[in-house]
Design a protein around this motif. Structure first.
Motif, mmCIF file in Angstrom:
data_model
loop_
_atom_site.group_PDB
_atom_site.id
_atom_site.type_symbol
_atom_site.label_atom_id
_atom_site.label_comp_id
_atom_site.label_asym_id
_atom_site.label_seq_id
_atom_site.Cartn_x
_atom_site.Cartn_y
_atom_site.Cartn_z
ATOM 1 N N HIS A 107 0.934 -1.154 0.113
ATOM 2 C CA HIS A 107 -0.227 0.011 0.181
ATOM 3 C C HIS A 107 0.841 1.315 -0.041
ATOM 4 N N LEU A 108 2.208 1.087 0.120
ATOM 5 C CA LEU A 108 3.131 2.312 0.177
ATOM 6 C C LEU A 108 2.993 2.812 -1.238
ATOM 7 N N SER A 109 3.027 1.932 -2.341
ATOM 8 C CA SER A 109 2.963 2.295 -3.693
ATOM 9 C C SER A 109 1.982 1.488 -4.494
ATOM 10 N N GLU A 110 0.677 1.752 -4.826
ATOM 11 C CA GLU A 110 -0.148 0.776 -5.303
ATOM 12 C C GLU A 110 0.401 0.330 -6.674
ATOM 13 N N LYS A 111 1.185 1.152 -7.297
ATOM 14 C CA LYS A 111 1.728 0.592 -8.676
ATOM 15 C C LYS A 111 2.975 -0.265 -8.816
ATOM 16 N N SER A 112 3.563 -0.482 -7.443
ATOM 17 C CA SER A 112 4.814 -0.883 -7.494
ATOM 18 C C SER A 112 4.424 -2.694 -7.383
ATOM 19 N N HIS A 113 5.065 -3.197 -8.479
ATOM 20 C CA HIS A 113 4.982 -4.764 -8.462
ATOM 21 C C HIS A 113 5.763 -5.408 -7.544
ATOM 22 N N TYR A 114 7.108 -4.812 -7.362
ATOM 23 C CA TYR A 114 8.086 -5.239 -6.228
ATOM 24 C C TYR A 114 7.312 -5.194 -4.740
ATOM 25 N N LEU A 115 6.876 -4.218 -4.445
ATOM 26 C CA LEU A 115 6.222 -4.066 -3.065
ATOM 27 C C LEU A 115 5.285 -5.432 -2.790
ATOM 28 N N LYS A 116 4.632 -5.350 -4.043
ATOM 29 C CA LYS A 116 3.336 -6.765 -3.921
ATOM 30 C C LYS A 116 4.234 -7.984 -3.390
ATOM 31 N N GLN A 117 5.365 -8.414 -4.036
ATOM 32 C CA GLN A 117 5.950 -9.529 -3.804
ATOM 33 C C GLN A 117 6.543 -9.509 -2.302
ATOM 34 N N LEU A 118 6.795 -8.544 -1.521
ATOM 35 C CA LEU A 118 7.507 -8.560 -0.468
ATOM 36 C C LEU A 118 6.777 -9.355 0.654
ATOM 37 N N PRO A 119 5.341 -9.105 0.902
ATOM 38 C CA PRO A 119 4.832 -9.649 2.160
ATOM 39 C C PRO A 119 4.995 -11.432 2.203
ATOM 40 N N ALA A 120 4.966 -12.188 1.141
ATOM 41 C CA ALA A 120 5.193 -13.512 1.274
ATOM 42 C C ALA A 120 6.451 -13.832 1.767
ATOM 43 N N SER A 121 7.591 -13.174 1.202
ATOM 44 C CA SER A 121 8.934 -13.419 1.616
ATOM 45 C C SER A 121 9.303 -13.013 3.219
ATOM 46 N N ILE A 122 8.672 -11.938 3.510
ATOM 47 C CA ILE A 122 8.847 -11.557 4.954
ATOM 48 C C ILE A 122 8.134 -12.344 5.637
ATOM 49 N N TYR A 123 6.886 -12.764 5.633
ATOM 50 C CA TYR A 123 6.180 -13.586 6.364
ATOM 51 C C TYR A 123 7.049 -14.979 6.534
ATOM 52 N N CYS A 124 7.540 -15.408 5.367
ATOM 53 C CA CYS A 124 8.260 -16.735 5.406
ATOM 54 C C CYS A 124 9.426 -16.403 6.523
ATOM 55 N N GLY A 125 10.183 -15.500 6.368
ATOM 56 C CA GLY A 125 11.100 -15.040 7.183
ATOM 57 C C GLY A 125 10.726 -15.322 8.850
ATOM 58 N N ALA A 126 9.542 -14.638 9.037
ATOM 59 C CA ALA A 126 8.950 -14.321 10.197
ATOM 60 C C ALA A 126 8.751 -15.785 10.810
ATOM 61 N N PHE A 127 8.440 -17.143 9.867
ATOM 62 C CA PHE A 127 8.133 -18.019 10.399
ATOM 63 C C PHE A 127 9.407 -18.759 11.135
ATOM 64 N N VAL A 128 10.569 -18.407 10.267
ATOM 65 C CA VAL A 128 11.835 -18.816 10.850
ATOM 66 C C VAL A 128 12.190 -18.136 12.054
ATOM 67 N N GLY A 129 11.943 -16.878 12.177
ATOM 68 C CA GLY A 129 12.373 -16.229 13.345
ATOM 69 C C GLY A 129 11.326 -16.689 14.569
ATOM 70 N N MET A 130 10.325 -17.420 14.726
ATOM 71 C CA MET A 130 9.589 -17.367 15.650
ATOM 72 C C MET A 130 9.961 -18.824 16.361
#
Length: 186
Positions: A107-130
């Motif tokens: 939502h920081l930039s609705e047109k950014s395809h790159y930002l749309k891909q980040l939540p899944a990778s960050i969330y995957c990492g969060a599972f490691v960190g938990m």
């Protein structure tokens, strides 16, 4: 083309081996050794085989996640670890905070395809960190496990599409691989 197919089979086999090892250890906790072998051989292995053979779990094209997206997996792992262990918030609250923050990035930039891909990778990492402090002894271990999970995340882009638990399985594979390497070194 052959290299892509070999990578795909390597990823599928490694996921299946991790799951078989995990399920075998769970069964082993409750039954004696012979029963464990029988249950594993009779129930778990055919289920995994037929599931892979007859379910449409991936596309036939070969795609890999971009490195610029994959780099966020270890970042998510370290952030969640810091909230979990260092800040003392606990694993559930830490992964919830990291996942919620990651979900707002597109939502920081609705047109950014790159930002749309980040939540899944960050969330995957969060599972490691938990992971608990017994599993992840220090932040360097979390960084290594996050990096391995990022590698699995990169090569599994078109595998197991539509199957729930893919990010958690990738994170689990990264932690198991890092634990095995840590066990070999120490």
């Amino acid at each position: 083309m052959r290299r892509h197919k070999a990578i795909r089979y390597l990823m599928v086999i490694s996921v299946l081996l991790v799951l078989v090892m995990f399920l075998t250890l769970v069964v082993k906790e409750h039954y004696d050794a012979m029963t464990t072998v029988v249950i594993s051989a009779v129930i778990i292995l055919p289920t995994l085989f037929f599931g892979y053979k007859y379910l449409d779990l991936h596309h036939e094209d070969y795609g890999y996640e971009k490195l610029s997206v994959v780099l966020w997996v270890p970042i998510g792992a370290v952030l969640c670890y810091l909230l979990n262990i260092v800040a003392g918030l606990g694993s559930i609250l830490a992964v919830g905070i990291v996942g919620t923050i990651a979900s707002f990035l597109p939502h920081l930039s609705e047109k950014s395809h790159y930002l749309k891909q980040l939540p899944a990778s960050i969330y995957c990492g969060a599972f490691v960190g938990m992971s608990s402090v017994e599993t992840t002894p220090n932040i360097w271990f979390v960084l290594a496990a996050g990096t391995l999970a990022g590698f699995f995340f990169m090569i599994s882009k078109n595998l197991f599409l539509g199957v729930g638990g893919k990010l958690g399985t990738i994170a689990f594979g990264g932690v198991i691989a890092a634990s095995f390497i840590y066990w070999l070194i120490v």
